[in-house]
Design an enzyme around this catalytic site. Sequence first.
Site, PDB file in Angstrom:
ATOM      1  CB  SER A 243      -0.898  -0.025   1.246  1.00 50.52           C
ATOM      2  OG  SER A 243      -1.724   1.117   1.317  1.00 50.52           O
ATOM      3  CB  CYS A 244       1.904   3.847  -1.497  1.00 50.59           C
ATOM      4  SG  CYS A 244       1.011   3.830  -3.069  1.00 50.59           S
ATOM      5  N   GLY A 245       0.177   5.900  -0.794  1.00 50.06           N
ATOM      6  CA  GLY A 245      -0.793   6.975  -0.739  1.00 50.06           C
ATOM      7  C   GLY A 245      -1.975   6.743  -1.660  1.00 50.06           C
ATOM      8  N   GLY A 247      -1.539   4.218  -4.588  1.00 49.64           N
ATOM      9  CA  GLY A 247      -1.302   3.060  -5.442  1.00 49.64           C
ATOM     10  C   GLY A 247      -0.156   3.190  -6.420  1.00 49.64           C
ATOM     11  CD1 TRP A 272      -3.721   7.632   4.334  1.00 45.75           C
ATOM     12  CD2 TRP A 272      -4.072   5.604   5.189  1.00 45.75           C
ATOM     13  NE1 TRP A 272      -4.204   7.797   5.612  1.00 45.75           N
ATOM     14  CE2 TRP A 272      -4.428   6.558   6.162  1.00 45.75           C
ATOM     15  CE3 TRP A 272      -4.213   4.245   5.499  1.00 45.75           C
ATOM     16  CZ2 TRP A 272      -4.912   6.213   7.418  1.00 45.75           C
ATOM     17  CZ3 TRP A 272      -4.701   3.894   6.753  1.00 45.75           C
ATOM     18  CH2 TRP A 272      -5.042   4.874   7.700  1.00 45.75           C
TER      19      TRP A 272
END
Length: 285
Positions: A243-245, A247, A272
């Site tokens: 996961s990240c901000g 994708g 996220w």
Amino acid sequence: MEYPLVSTQWLEEHLTSPDLVLLDASMAVVLGKEPILYSEPVCIPRSRRFDVETDFCDKTSSQIHALPRFEQFVEGIAKLGIDPQSVVVIYDNQGIYSSPRAWWIFKVMGFHRVYVLDGGLPQWMAEDRVTSSRYQEEGIDYGASDSEELTAVLEYQPSKVMDAEAVLAKLDDSDSAIIDARGAARFLGQVSEPRPGVRSGHIPHSVNLPFTEVLDGFKIKSSAELQALFQGLAGDKPLRIFSCGSGITACILILASIASGHADAALYDGSWADWGSRIDLPIAQ
């Protein structure tokens, strides 16, 4: 799993190969690192533009950067002259930033002969290799492939992408690890999120590995270095969920994980921006 990157030397030696399709997947906005700026257009010769923000993004989705629909992907790569025999190499103008996102889109859609250029355009230029100011499609008609032929050979890989409900079901799973590519301050909820309405914090039981930690200059770290990083975070858990901000940079960690020799990876595509905006989902700080 096959090593997912090629070197600048390899690319230069194969640049005129008839099967090679070279794609520039650079993004206009760069977050999480100091962006490399260019005073004038520059690309690697024979490049074709792969736009992960428009042509290869599902704009009908509520997500900021949603994977394209299968039919959208097939039609898009057919227009780029890509066929089942193509060897696709992807780069971006930041070194390794958005090219892994484009690479993972190909993987999710079942296209196998696809690689990331290690170091991207900055590494290519640092080695004084030839550049161009124009993409190939601006001056050359390379034709289009048969989308029906591509549809017949490609198969969507649902195990390589997850939504919030699938991630939620894995929170207490001892066989999987959730790894977040954002910076530590965002992961710990010490700073506000850049997107309005998104809470601060992280997915419960997830661990933090900022994407910059897997890079060595413009390039990816060695397999041994990556193995040590992931072993310390995820142990021997067979499934790694990234996961990240929104994708994009999670795919850098997917690239690094596979380069380290680990086979099973999945992208939480909403990341996220999706999780943090939903009050029905738990968060940790």
